[in-house]
Design a protein around this motif. Sequence first.
Motif, mmCIF file in Angstrom:
data_model
loop_
_atom_site.group_PDB
_atom_site.id
_atom_site.type_symbol
_atom_site.label_atom_id
_atom_site.label_comp_id
_atom_site.label_asym_id
_atom_site.label_seq_id
_atom_site.Cartn_x
_atom_site.Cartn_y
_atom_site.Cartn_z
ATOM 1 N N PHE A 49 -4.578 1.501 -6.514
ATOM 2 C CA PHE A 49 -3.770 2.142 -7.548
ATOM 3 C C PHE A 49 -2.463 1.371 -7.745
ATOM 4 C CE2 PHE A 49 -0.178 4.919 -8.490
ATOM 5 C CZ PHE A 49 -0.550 5.384 -9.747
ATOM 6 N N ALA A 50 -1.795 1.049 -6.644
ATOM 7 C CA ALA A 50 -0.515 0.344 -6.721
ATOM 8 C C ALA A 50 -0.670 -1.010 -7.404
ATOM 9 C CB ALA A 50 0.080 0.176 -5.320
ATOM 10 N N LEU A 51 -1.719 -1.728 -7.068
ATOM 11 C CA LEU A 51 -1.946 -3.042 -7.672
ATOM 12 C C LEU A 51 -2.211 -2.926 -9.172
ATOM 13 C CD1 LEU A 51 -4.102 -4.606 -4.827
ATOM 14 C CD2 LEU A 51 -1.718 -5.186 -5.394
ATOM 15 N N LYS A 52 -2.990 -1.929 -9.576
ATOM 16 C CA LYS A 52 -3.247 -1.719 -11.000
ATOM 17 C C LYS A 52 -1.965 -1.333 -11.721
ATOM 18 C CE LYS A 52 -8.097 -0.360 -10.834
ATOM 19 N NZ LYS A 52 -9.067 0.720 -11.084
ATOM 20 N N ALA A 53 -1.191 -0.437 -11.106
ATOM 21 C CA ALA A 53 0.071 -0.008 -11.714
ATOM 22 C C ALA A 53 1.029 -1.186 -11.854
ATOM 23 C CB ALA A 53 0.701 1.111 -10.889
ATOM 24 N N ARG A 54 1.113 -2.021 -10.824
ATOM 25 C CA ARG A 54 1.977 -3.213 -10.892
ATOM 26 C C ARG A 54 1.512 -4.135 -12.016
ATOM 27 N NH1 ARG A 54 6.349 -4.078 -9.852
ATOM 28 N NH2 ARG A 54 6.226 -6.028 -8.733
ATOM 29 N N GLY A 55 0.191 -4.239 -12.182
ATOM 30 C CA GLY A 55 -0.365 -5.061 -13.254
ATOM 31 C C GLY A 55 -0.020 -4.540 -14.642
ATOM 32 N N LEU A 56 0.327 -3.271 -14.719
ATOM 33 C CA LEU A 56 0.747 -2.675 -15.993
ATOM 34 C C LEU A 56 2.262 -2.642 -16.146
ATOM 35 C CD1 LEU A 56 -1.784 0.270 -16.201
ATOM 36 C CD2 LEU A 56 -1.508 -1.563 -17.886
ATOM 37 N N GLY A 57 2.981 -3.222 -15.192
ATOM 38 C CA GLY A 57 4.430 -3.313 -15.314
ATOM 39 C C GLY A 57 5.219 -2.221 -14.633
ATOM 40 N N PHE A 58 4.538 -1.339 -13.903
ATOM 41 C CA PHE A 58 5.255 -0.304 -13.176
ATOM 42 C C PHE A 58 5.923 -0.923 -11.952
ATOM 43 C CE2 PHE A 58 2.051 2.067 -15.519
ATOM 44 C CZ PHE A 58 2.772 3.155 -15.996
ATOM 45 N N THR A 59 7.083 -0.420 -11.595
ATOM 46 C CA THR A 59 7.786 -0.900 -10.408
ATOM 47 C C THR A 59 7.206 -0.227 -9.169
ATOM 48 O OG1 THR A 59 9.451 0.854 -10.407
ATOM 49 C CG2 THR A 59 9.915 -1.110 -11.778
ATOM 50 N N LEU A 60 7.551 -0.755 -8.016
ATOM 51 C CA LEU A 60 7.108 -0.114 -6.783
ATOM 52 C C LEU A 60 7.741 1.266 -6.635
ATOM 53 C CD1 LEU A 60 7.020 -3.154 -4.340
ATOM 54 C CD2 LEU A 60 5.084 -1.921 -5.333
ATOM 55 N N GLY A 61 8.949 1.435 -7.144
ATOM 56 C CA GLY A 61 9.566 2.759 -7.154
ATOM 57 C C GLY A 61 8.779 3.725 -8.021
ATOM 58 N N ASP A 62 8.321 3.234 -9.176
ATOM 59 C CA ASP A 62 7.465 4.053 -10.041
ATOM 60 C C ASP A 62 6.197 4.454 -9.294
ATOM 61 O OD1 ASP A 62 9.253 3.555 -12.167
ATOM 62 O OD2 ASP A 62 7.991 1.974 -13.035
ATOM 63 N N VAL A 63 5.595 3.486 -8.629
ATOM 64 C CA VAL A 63 4.351 3.738 -7.903
ATOM 65 C C VAL A 63 4.580 4.823 -6.854
ATOM 66 C CG1 VAL A 63 2.649 2.738 -6.316
ATOM 67 C CG2 VAL A 63 3.391 1.444 -8.333
ATOM 68 N N ARG A 64 5.660 4.696 -6.116
ATOM 69 C CA ARG A 64 5.973 5.690 -5.088
ATOM 70 C C ARG A 64 6.119 7.077 -5.718
ATOM 71 N NH1 ARG A 64 8.452 4.764 -0.411
ATOM 72 N NH2 ARG A 64 9.608 2.990 -1.197
ATOM 73 N N ALA A 65 6.865 7.174 -6.822
ATOM 74 C CA ALA A 65 7.077 8.463 -7.482
ATOM 75 C C ALA A 65 5.758 9.055 -7.972
ATOM 76 C CB ALA A 65 8.061 8.297 -8.637
ATOM 77 N N LEU A 66 4.889 8.215 -8.505
ATOM 78 C CA LEU A 66 3.606 8.702 -9.010
ATOM 79 C C LEU A 66 2.710 9.191 -7.871
ATOM 80 C CD1 LEU A 66 2.996 5.955 -11.711
ATOM 81 C CD2 LEU A 66 3.752 8.327 -12.083
ATOM 82 N N ILE A 67 2.701 8.458 -6.775
ATOM 83 C CA ILE A 67 1.917 8.879 -5.615
ATOM 84 C C ILE A 67 2.449 10.209 -5.086
ATOM 85 C CG2 ILE A 67 1.410 8.349 -3.191
ATOM 86 C CD1 ILE A 67 1.181 5.381 -4.043
ATOM 87 N N GLU A 68 3.772 10.310 -4.968
ATOM 88 C CA GLU A 68 4.364 11.549 -4.460
ATOM 89 C C GLU A 68 4.040 12.720 -5.371
ATOM 90 O OE1 GLU A 68 8.495 10.580 -4.024
ATOM 91 O OE2 GLU A 68 8.147 9.465 -2.163
ATOM 92 N N GLU A 69 4.120 12.507 -6.677
ATOM 93 C CA GLU A 69 3.808 13.585 -7.609
ATOM 94 C C GLU A 69 2.354 14.017 -7.470
ATOM 95 O OE1 GLU A 69 4.717 14.866 -12.160
ATOM 96 O OE2 GLU A 69 5.930 13.428 -11.065
ATOM 97 N N SER A 70 1.467 13.060 -7.358
ATOM 98 C CA SER A 70 0.053 13.377 -7.193
ATOM 99 C C SER A 70 -0.193 14.130 -5.889
ATOM 100 C CB SER A 70 -0.782 12.094 -7.225
ATOM 101 O OG SER A 70 -2.134 12.379 -7.004
#
Length: 137
Positions: A49-70
């Motif tokens: 998920f993180a790698l795909k999100a990074r490939g779409l331009g999301f930051t690692l902070g974004d990734v963390r927030a999305l994981i936490e929300e999920s």
Amino acid sequence: MRVTDLARRADTTAETVRHYTELGLLRPDRDPANGYRRYGGDDLRRLRFALKARGLGFTLGDVRALIEESESGATPCPKVRALIETRLQEVEARIQELRGLSDRMHAAVAAWENAPDCRLEDGRVCGLIDSFNADRG
């Protein structure tokens, strides 16, 4: 799975796995026998998920927030839509900056095409750059 196994299965590097682990995006257990990190299926899913999100331009902070929300039981989809709009605006602004830089570089190449090479004795580093006026090209 060990670090290298997880990296191979996610088609990334062991360094990326270690970095994401340090950031808390991956949460491996420790093997009691040897203390090595043991990654499971959740880590593999999070890493992909993180790698795909990074490939779409999301930051690692974004990734963390999305994981936490999920993980809190909410759907992160509305946040994903809002974040990608923000990231898209940032990328488009950066593209404009790069177009301006490209234009200045083309102008410099043209301006310097027939300029002589010379060693400056007045302490300046390079007369080409000193003589270039980005406004005139």
